[in-house]
Design a protein around this motif. Structure first.
Motif, PDB file in Angstrom:
ATOM      1  N   LEU A  31       0.865  -1.176   0.000  1.00 12.10           N
ATOM      2  CA  LEU A  31       0.000   0.000   0.000  1.00 12.10           C
ATOM      3  C   LEU A  31       0.902   1.225   0.000  1.00 12.10           C
ATOM      4  O   LEU A  31       1.571   1.507   0.990  1.00 12.10           O
ATOM      5  N   LEU A  32       0.961   1.929  -1.129  1.00 12.82           N
ATOM      6  CA  LEU A  32       1.904   3.029  -1.327  1.00 12.82           C
ATOM      7  C   LEU A  32       1.212   4.381  -1.217  1.00 12.82           C
ATOM      8  O   LEU A  32       0.247   4.647  -1.933  1.00 12.82           O
ATOM      9  N   ASP A  33       1.725   5.216  -0.362  1.00 10.59           N
ATOM     10  CA  ASP A  33       1.224   6.573  -0.204  1.00 10.59           C
ATOM     11  C   ASP A  33       1.849   7.448  -1.295  1.00 10.59           C
ATOM     12  O   ASP A  33       3.067   7.568  -1.385  1.00 10.59           O
ATOM     13  N   VAL A  34       1.012   8.025  -2.152  1.00  6.41           N
ATOM     14  CA  VAL A  34       1.507   8.905  -3.220  1.00  6.41           C
ATOM     15  C   VAL A  34       0.947  10.314  -3.034  1.00  6.41           C
ATOM     16  O   VAL A  34       0.738  11.041  -4.004  1.00  6.41           O
ATOM     17  N   SER A  35       0.740  10.694  -1.787  1.00  7.42           N
ATOM     18  CA  SER A  35       0.198  12.015  -1.482  1.00  7.42           C
ATOM     19  C   SER A  35       1.274  13.084  -1.621  1.00  7.42           C
ATOM     20  O   SER A  35       2.436  12.787  -1.902  1.00  7.42           O
ATOM     21  N   ARG A  36       0.897  14.325  -1.415  1.00  7.38           N
ATOM     22  CA  ARG A  36       1.811  15.456  -1.567  1.00  7.38           C
ATOM     23  C   ARG A  36       3.028  15.319  -0.653  1.00  7.38           C
ATOM     24  O   ARG A  36       4.150  15.577  -1.067  1.00  7.38           O
ATOM     25  N   SER A  37       2.819  14.904   0.588  1.00  7.98           N
ATOM     26  CA  SER A  37       3.935  14.809   1.525  1.00  7.98           C
ATOM     27  C   SER A  37       4.917  13.700   1.162  1.00  7.98           C
ATOM     28  O   SER A  37       6.049  13.691   1.613  1.00  7.98           O
ATOM     29  N   MET A  38       4.491  12.753   0.315  1.00 11.17           N
ATOM     30  CA  MET A  38       5.352  11.646  -0.101  1.00 11.17           C
ATOM     31  C   MET A  38       5.828  11.799  -1.546  1.00 11.17           C
ATOM     32  O   MET A  38       6.431  10.877  -2.094  1.00 11.17           O
ATOM     33  N   SER A  39       5.580  12.948  -2.175  1.00 12.55           N
ATOM     34  CA  SER A  39       5.883  13.111  -3.598  1.00 12.55           C
ATOM     35  C   SER A  39       7.364  12.919  -3.908  1.00 12.55           C
ATOM     36  O   SER A  39       7.722  12.466  -4.986  1.00 12.55           O
ATOM     37  N   LEU A  40       8.227  13.235  -2.967  1.00  9.50           N
ATOM     38  CA  LEU A  40       9.667  13.052  -3.178  1.00  9.50           C
ATOM     39  C   LEU A  40      10.040  11.570  -3.277  1.00  9.50           C
ATOM     40  O   LEU A  40      10.968  11.206  -3.989  1.00  9.50           O
ATOM     41  N   TYR A  41       9.278  10.716  -2.617  1.00  8.33           N
ATOM     42  CA  TYR A  41       9.614   9.294  -2.535  1.00  8.33           C
ATOM     43  C   TYR A  41       8.720   8.395  -3.377  1.00  8.33           C
ATOM     44  O   TYR A  41       9.033   7.220  -3.569  1.00  8.33           O
ATOM     45  N   SER A  42       7.599   8.898  -3.864  1.00 13.12           N
ATOM     46  CA  SER A  42       6.603   8.029  -4.485  1.00 13.12           C
ATOM     47  C   SER A  42       7.114   7.311  -5.738  1.00 13.12           C
ATOM     48  O   SER A  42       6.823   6.131  -5.933  1.00 13.12           O
ATOM     49  N   LEU A  43       7.887   7.970  -6.587  1.00 16.19           N
ATOM     50  CA  LEU A  43       8.408   7.291  -7.782  1.00 16.19           C
ATOM     51  C   LEU A  43       9.392   6.182  -7.416  1.00 16.19           C
ATOM     52  O   LEU A  43       9.379   5.113  -8.030  1.00 16.19           O
ATOM     53  N   LEU A  44      10.209   6.425  -6.425  1.00 10.21           N
ATOM     54  CA  LEU A  44      11.142   5.388  -5.964  1.00 10.21           C
ATOM     55  C   LEU A  44      10.383   4.168  -5.461  1.00 10.21           C
ATOM     56  O   LEU A  44      10.701   3.027  -5.820  1.00 10.21           O
ATOM     57  N   PHE A  45       9.345   4.396  -4.674  1.00  8.52           N
ATOM     58  CA  PHE A  45       8.592   3.276  -4.121  1.00  8.52           C
ATOM     59  C   PHE A  45       7.709   2.600  -5.164  1.00  8.52           C
ATOM     60  O   PHE A  45       7.428   1.414  -5.050  1.00  8.52           O
ATOM     61  N   LEU A  46       7.291   3.322  -6.200  1.00  4.26           N
ATOM     62  CA  LEU A  46       6.589   2.669  -7.304  1.00  4.26           C
ATOM     63  C   LEU A  46       7.533   1.732  -8.063  1.00  4.26           C
ATOM     64  O   LEU A  46       7.131   0.651  -8.485  1.00  4.26           O
TER      65      LEU A  46
END
Length: 168
Positions: A31-46
């Motif tokens: 379950l990946l958080d792709v919200s504004r606060s996680m935008s820096l990390y979301s592509l890495l975790f995808l």
């Protein structure tokens, strides 16, 4: 098998054959958080999720922000252009304010009965900033815990200097 092996000793079962319990891999649910606060990390975790979904046939992946979006089929896409197209369609609303409790509620209601079992490991990748009520998040995590073998919460901000988890 013990009887068959005992024939070489004249029928005396000297070499006992035991069945070993087959180890089964856990079913991974991301379950990946792709919200504004996680935008820096979301592509890495995808990318991480794409590797997990590619390596484990039983794995499932979901992205959440203001709503929950299944992304498993998109991440299994081999053609990078088609992957981008699918993620572009799916990503409408990304970088919004996170509603973790509501998204977990939707997951529990719509997907958990079909996906989770006694060997499921749920990996939540989020910083934990939730704009919804904390009671809902607590309640839905409890429901999730009753269905899954283990819940792992990965917080990419945890190692940052000056970060303190202050959300309720």
């Amino acid at each position: 098998r013990t009887m068959r092996h005992s024939l070489q000793y004249g029928g005396v079962p000297l070499d006992l054959v035991f069945q070993r319990r087959r180890r089964r891999l856990p079913r991974l649910v991301l379950l990946l958080d792709v919200s504004r606060s996680m935008s820096l990390y979301s592509l890495l975790f995808l990318r991480f999720a794409r590797g997990i979904v590619g390596a484990f046939a039983d794995a499932q992946a979901f992205a959440f922000h203001t709503r929950l979006v299944p992304v498993t089929d998109a991440l299994r896409e081999r053609d990078l252009q088609r992957l981008r197209e699918k993620l572009t369609v799916i990503s409408l609303g990304w970088s919004g304010g996170p509603r973790i409790g509501e998204c977990l509620q939707e997951f529990n209601r719509a997907h958990a009965a079909r996906i989770l079992n006694s060997r499921s490991v749920v990996i939540i990748i989020s910083d934990g900033f939730d704009t919804g009520p904390a009671e809902l998040l607590t309640e839905e995590l409890g429901r999730l815990r009753r269905r899954a073998r283990r819940i792992v919460w990965l917080n990419p901000l945890l190692g940052r200097e000056g970060y303190e988890p202050r959300a309720r």
